[in-house]
Design a protein around this motif. Structure first.
Motif, PDB file in Angstrom:
ATOM      1  N   GLY A  68     -10.899  41.429 -89.351  1.00 14.89           N
ATOM      2  CA  GLY A  68     -11.617  41.741 -90.578  1.00 14.89           C
ATOM      3  C   GLY A  68     -11.701  43.205 -90.948  1.00 14.89           C
ATOM      4  O   GLY A  68     -12.259  43.549 -91.992  1.00 14.89           O
ATOM      5  N   ALA A  69     -11.184  44.088 -90.123  1.00 11.63           N
ATOM      6  CA  ALA A  69     -11.214  45.518 -90.446  1.00 11.63           C
ATOM      7  C   ALA A  69     -10.214  45.833 -91.554  1.00 11.63           C
ATOM      8  O   ALA A  69      -9.178  45.181 -91.674  1.00 11.63           O
ATOM      9  N   VAL A  70     -10.542  46.839 -92.337  1.00 15.00           N
ATOM     10  CA  VAL A  70      -9.597  47.386 -93.309  1.00 15.00           C
ATOM     11  C   VAL A  70      -8.860  48.492 -92.569  1.00 15.00           C
ATOM     12  O   VAL A  70      -9.490  49.393 -92.018  1.00 15.00           O
ATOM     13  N   VAL A  71      -7.537  48.408 -92.520  1.00 13.64           N
ATOM     14  CA  VAL A  71      -6.745  49.360 -91.741  1.00 13.64           C
ATOM     15  C   VAL A  71      -5.817  50.144 -92.661  1.00 13.64           C
ATOM     16  O   VAL A  71      -5.095  49.558 -93.467  1.00 13.64           O
ATOM     17  N   TYR A  72      -5.877  51.456 -92.518  1.00 11.80           N
ATOM     18  CA  TYR A  72      -4.932  52.358 -93.168  1.00 11.80           C
ATOM     19  C   TYR A  72      -4.107  52.981 -92.059  1.00 11.80           C
ATOM     20  O   TYR A  72      -4.665  53.413 -91.047  1.00 11.80           O
ATOM     21  N   GLY A  73      -2.813  52.993 -92.225  1.00 13.31           N
ATOM     22  CA  GLY A  73      -1.966  53.551 -91.190  1.00 13.31           C
ATOM     23  C   GLY A  73      -0.943  54.509 -91.752  1.00 13.31           C
ATOM     24  O   GLY A  73      -0.418  54.300 -92.843  1.00 13.31           O
ATOM     25  N   ILE A  74      -0.686  55.560 -91.003  1.00 17.59           N
ATOM     26  CA  ILE A  74       0.374  56.494 -91.361  1.00 17.59           C
ATOM     27  C   ILE A  74       1.287  56.677 -90.153  1.00 17.59           C
ATOM     28  O   ILE A  74       0.862  56.543 -89.006  1.00 17.59           O
ATOM     29  N   ASP A  75       2.541  56.937 -90.439  1.00 14.43           N
ATOM     30  CA  ASP A  75       3.520  57.175 -89.391  1.00 14.43           C
ATOM     31  C   ASP A  75       4.694  57.908 -90.029  1.00 14.43           C
ATOM     32  O   ASP A  75       4.952  57.746 -91.224  1.00 14.43           O
ATOM     33  N   PHE A  76       5.409  58.695 -89.247  1.00 16.64           N
ATOM     34  CA  PHE A  76       6.559  59.403 -89.807  1.00 16.64           C
ATOM     35  C   PHE A  76       7.808  58.528 -89.856  1.00 16.64           C
ATOM     36  O   PHE A  76       8.778  58.866 -90.506  1.00 16.64           O
ATOM     37  N   SER A  77       7.780  57.376 -89.215  1.00 13.22           N
ATOM     38  CA  SER A  77       8.930  56.474 -89.217  1.00 13.22           C
ATOM     39  C   SER A  77       8.744  55.386 -90.274  1.00 13.22           C
ATOM     40  O   SER A  77       7.849  54.550 -90.172  1.00 13.22           O
ATOM     41  N   ARG A  78       9.600  55.387 -91.272  1.00 17.02           N
ATOM     42  CA  ARG A  78       9.522  54.386 -92.337  1.00 17.02           C
ATOM     43  C   ARG A  78       9.773  52.981 -91.792  1.00 17.02           C
ATOM     44  O   ARG A  78       9.149  52.013 -92.226  1.00 17.02           O
ATOM     45  N   ASP A  79      10.672  52.854 -90.845  1.00 14.26           N
ATOM     46  CA  ASP A  79      10.975  51.541 -90.295  1.00 14.26           C
ATOM     47  C   ASP A  79       9.809  51.000 -89.475  1.00 14.26           C
ATOM     48  O   ASP A  79       9.533  49.794 -89.498  1.00 14.26           O
ATOM     49  N   MET A  80       9.121  51.866 -88.755  1.00 13.57           N
ATOM     50  CA  MET A  80       7.917  51.448 -88.021  1.00 13.57           C
ATOM     51  C   MET A  80       6.862  50.988 -89.018  1.00 13.57           C
ATOM     52  O   MET A  80       6.227  49.950 -88.839  1.00 13.57           O
ATOM     53  N   LEU A  81       6.659  51.748 -90.090  1.00 22.49           N
ATOM     54  CA  LEU A  81       5.673  51.383 -91.111  1.00 22.49           C
ATOM     55  C   LEU A  81       6.025  50.048 -91.755  1.00 22.49           C
ATOM     56  O   LEU A  81       5.133  49.227 -92.020  1.00 22.49           O
ATOM     57  N   ALA A  82       7.288  49.800 -91.993  1.00 21.77           N
ATOM     58  CA  ALA A  82       7.712  48.543 -92.587  1.00 21.77           C
ATOM     59  C   ALA A  82       7.331  47.369 -91.687  1.00 21.77           C
ATOM     60  O   ALA A  82       6.913  46.315 -92.161  1.00 21.77           O
ATOM     61  N   ARG A  83       7.444  47.563 -90.397  1.00 24.56           N
ATOM     62  CA  ARG A  83       7.068  46.509 -89.448  1.00 24.56           C
ATOM     63  C   ARG A  83       5.553  46.326 -89.377  1.00 24.56           C
ATOM     64  O   ARG A  83       5.063  45.226 -89.198  1.00 24.56           O
ATOM     65  N   ALA A  84       4.835  47.447 -89.479  1.00 22.84           N
ATOM     66  CA  ALA A  84       3.359  47.367 -89.456  1.00 22.84           C
ATOM     67  C   ALA A  84       2.875  46.584 -90.656  1.00 22.84           C
ATOM     68  O   ALA A  84       1.970  45.799 -90.576  1.00 22.84           O
TER      69      ALA A  84
END
Length: 84
Positions: A68-84
């Motif tokens: 139920g948490a609202v999660v904001y995530g940042i990462d320098f890898s676009r492919d990692m972010l796509a998976r997240a």
């Protein structure tokens, strides 16, 4: 020459499997234990908002999001972010 971002982009497809099953020793020794300990200490309520810096594939944050948490995530890898 491959840069760190490129390495993580290439690794993204197998990252979860690799760090959870294949790696022994530094820097992933006890990785699952660390994830579990962090999750245990976060009390998720409806209004819980999390900023995950270096979210990678979301291994840490996904269970918190599912709780139920609202999660904001940042990462320098676009492919990692796509998976997240």
């Amino acid at each position: 020459m491959m840069h760190n971002v490129d390495i993580f982009d290439v690794w993204a497809g197998k990252y979860d499997e690799t760090v959870l099953n294949d790696y022994r020793g530094y820097p992933f020794e006890g990785y699952q234990d660390v994830l579990a300990a962090v999750r245990k200490h976060i009390c998720v309520r409806r209004e819980t908002t999390i900023l995950d810096i270096g979210i990678g594939t979301g291994l840490l944050s996904l269970p918190l999001y599912e709780s139920g948490a609202v999660v904001y995530g940042i990462d320098f890898s676009r492919d990692m972010l796509a998976r997240a």
